[in-house]
Design an enzyme around this catalytic site. Structure first.
Site, short mmCIF file in Angstrom:
data_model
loop_
_atom_site.label_atom_id
_atom_site.label_comp_id
_atom_site.label_asym_id
_atom_site.label_seq_id
_atom_site.Cartn_x
_atom_site.Cartn_y
_atom_site.Cartn_z
N HIS A 62 0.81 -1.23 0.00
CA HIS A 62 0.00 0.00 0.00
C HIS A 62 0.84 1.27 0.00
O HIS A 62 0.29 2.36 -0.03
CB HIS A 62 -0.96 0.02 1.19
CG HIS A 62 -0.27 0.29 2.50
ND1 HIS A 62 0.44 -0.65 3.18
CD2 HIS A 62 -0.17 1.43 3.24
CE1 HIS A 62 0.93 -0.12 4.29
NE2 HIS A 62 0.58 1.15 4.35
C1 UD1 Z 1 -2.26 5.42 5.98
C2 UD1 Z 1 -0.97 5.93 6.61
C3 UD1 Z 1 0.12 4.88 6.45
C4 UD1 Z 1 -0.34 3.55 7.00
C5 UD1 Z 1 -1.65 3.16 6.34
C6 UD1 Z 1 -2.19 1.85 6.86
C7 UD1 Z 1 -0.53 8.36 6.51
C8 UD1 Z 1 0.28 9.39 5.84
N1 UD1 Z 1 -0.50 7.13 5.93
O1 UD1 Z 1 -2.04 5.25 4.60
O2 UD1 Z 1 1.26 5.29 7.16
O3 UD1 Z 1 0.65 2.59 6.75
O4 UD1 Z 1 -2.61 4.18 6.58
O5 UD1 Z 1 -3.36 1.49 6.23
O6 UD1 Z 1 -1.15 8.62 7.51
N2 UD1 Z 1 -9.50 4.53 2.10
C9 UD1 Z 1 -10.66 3.81 2.13
N3 UD1 Z 1 -11.16 3.47 3.35
C10 UD1 Z 1 -10.57 3.81 4.53
C11 UD1 Z 1 -9.39 4.55 4.47
C12 UD1 Z 1 -8.86 4.89 3.26
O7 UD1 Z 1 -11.23 3.48 1.10
O8 UD1 Z 1 -11.11 3.44 5.60
C13 UD1 Z 1 -8.94 4.89 0.78
C14 UD1 Z 1 -9.23 6.31 0.39
O9 UD1 Z 1 -9.52 6.36 -0.95
C15 UD1 Z 1 -7.93 7.04 0.65
C16 UD1 Z 1 -6.90 5.96 0.45
O10 UD1 Z 1 -7.52 4.74 0.85
O11 UD1 Z 1 -7.78 8.13 -0.20
C17 UD1 Z 1 -5.66 6.19 1.27
O12 UD1 Z 1 -6.00 6.39 2.65
P1 UD1 Z 1 -5.06 7.35 3.57
O13 UD1 Z 1 -5.57 7.32 4.97
O14 UD1 Z 1 -4.89 8.66 2.92
O15 UD1 Z 1 -3.67 6.67 3.49
P2 UD1 Z 1 -3.25 5.14 3.58
O16 UD1 Z 1 -2.69 4.75 2.25
O17 UD1 Z 1 -4.35 4.30 4.15
#
Ligand code: UD1
Length: 369
Positions: free
Chosen positions: A201
């Site tokens: 991821h």
């Molecule tokens: C975040 C953390 C990362 C951690 C990871 C674990 C930061 C900078 N990054 O990354 O360090 O390793 O979480 O999972 O804080 N999304 C969903 N559902 C959710 C959450 C996210 O669909 O419940 C999708 C959204 O489209 C979002 C994307 O995943 O834009 C990324 O989510 P985000 O929280 O921005 O970063 P992660 O890649 O999850």
């Protein structure tokens, strides 16, 4: 003493659970829990609360997804009011996600004592958003709780006073130790005797289509030698929908609950990942781990554990898996203080003899800043 915990994203939950439990045994401690809502899907959040026995948050800011600036700003905006209303004596922040740095910034400005759980980890790669979060959070924190000796060293090299640093061990391992017995009840639906477990991821692996396409093609090639089981993070799933690679030979799953994923790790022949926490969990479990990154903020998993950094090289991946299949996997040991008692050590530091972050002493600390 009023201790307020801020959590927001999946990797925070298994770190906060043991600390909440250990502090819950102290009669004079009142606790509040704030969920920023950075992660919000049931299988990225609620299911972890249930399995880890974390109480329902007192506040959920519901910030959701967004760019780094926007997400961090919205968390700060929401947290400021919560802090002013609840007036905690100490705020605990966990790991390196955007919720962590946002909470540390808000508390530093309000002169509230901040304790950082999992302080001191460094990849020395500022292209990783988490590295920026780690550096800023550690500079702002008053109490730095480190998992291993390299954490102490990194903090001292950045000029952090030695008396602020407390080596407590790896708190995530507390959750693992607690819930490992529950993995015995997880059915092995559709799993071969031997399988490679994959998680990906990191933006550096999944955000660029050509890079991700190359990695998926490599995993498809690997699936000729061993079943490839791949629970797909939402960020990665969005990107995979646009790819040309045919990934029908991969065993794709939705993101899994904590216990189900732990069962998959425990029984895997090899784990292929770019996660930080999984490098540690595999080291504890003694399962070979191939990390698809050029660096790690958890070098102890390479020095002492089962982890090998392989970057994005497909050739290296296939060679290392062949070696493991020949029975020549790297053997590791469990690092010191990864023993299931880190939550207790953190509670002892926050509440033990001489610790007083309430009222007058906080005023003294504030005046001395
Ligand atoms: C975040 C953390 C990362 C951690 C990871 C674990 C930061 C900078 N990054 O990354 O360090 O390793 O979480 O999972 O804080 N999304 C969903 N559902 C959710 C959450 C996210 O669909 O419940 C999708 C959204 O489209 C979002 C994307 O995943 O834009 C990324 O989510 P985000 O929280 O921005 O970063 P992660 O890649 O999850």
């Amino acid at each position: 003493m009023h201790i307020l915990h801020v959590v927001g994203a999946r990797p925070n939950f298994m770190k906060a659970a043991p600390v909440l439990r250990a502090l819950g045994k102290r009669m004079h401690v009142r606790q509040s829990l704030v969920h920023t809502g950075q992660h919000y899907d049931v299988n990225m959040s609620d299911v972890f609360f249930r399995q880890l026995g974390i109480p329902t948050p007192d506040v959920n800011l519901g910030v959701g997804s967004g760019s780094h600036a926007r997400q961090t700003a919205e968390i700060m905006n929401g947290l400021e009011g919560v802090m002013l209303e609840r007036k905690p004596d100490v705020v605990l922040v966990y790991g390196d996600v955007n919720s962590t740095v946002a909470a540390a910034l808000v508390c530093a400005k309000l002169l509230i004592t901040v304790a950082h759980v999992e302080a001191g980890l460094r990849s020395f790669d500022r292209t990783m958003p988490e590295e920026v979060n780690r550096i800023v959070t550690d500079q702002l924190a008053d109490i730095l709780l480190t998992p291993s000796e390299d954490g102490d060293r990194n903090l001292r090299a950045e000029g952090i006073a030695a008396e602020k640093i407390h080596r407590v061990g790896n708190v995530m391992i507390d959750s693992l130790v607690e819930l490992l017995p529950a993995t015995a009840d997880v059915p092995r639906n559709g799993l071969a005797d031997q399988y490679a477990l994959v998680t990906l991821h990191r933006p550096s692996n999944v955000d660029d289509s050509a890079t991700l396409n190359g990695i998926i093609e490599m995993l498809v090639e690997l699936s000729a030698a061993i079943q490839v089981v791949f629970p797909v993070h939402p960020r990665t799933r969005q990107r995979m929908e646009t790819l040309t690679a045919d990934f029908s030979r991969l065993h794709l799953l939705e993101p899994l609950p904590y216990i189900e994923f732990l069962a998959l790790q425990k029984n895997a022949t090899v784990v292929i990942t770019d996660s930080g926490g999984i490098q540690e969990e595999t080291t504890y479990l003694g399962v070979p781990c191939l990390t698809m990154r050029d660096n790690t903020e958890r070098p102890i998993t390479v020095e002492m554990g089962t982890n090998i950094l392989i970057g994005q090289s497909g050739r290296r991946l296939l060679d290392e898996v062949q070696r493991i299949l020949r029975g020549e996997a790297k053997v590791g040991v469990v690092p010191p203080l990864w023993d299931g008692y880190t939550g207790e050590r953190i509670a002892e530091i926050l509440c033990g003899a001489g610790a007083d972050f309430t009222g007058a002493s906080a005023g003294v600390r504030m005046a001395g800043r």
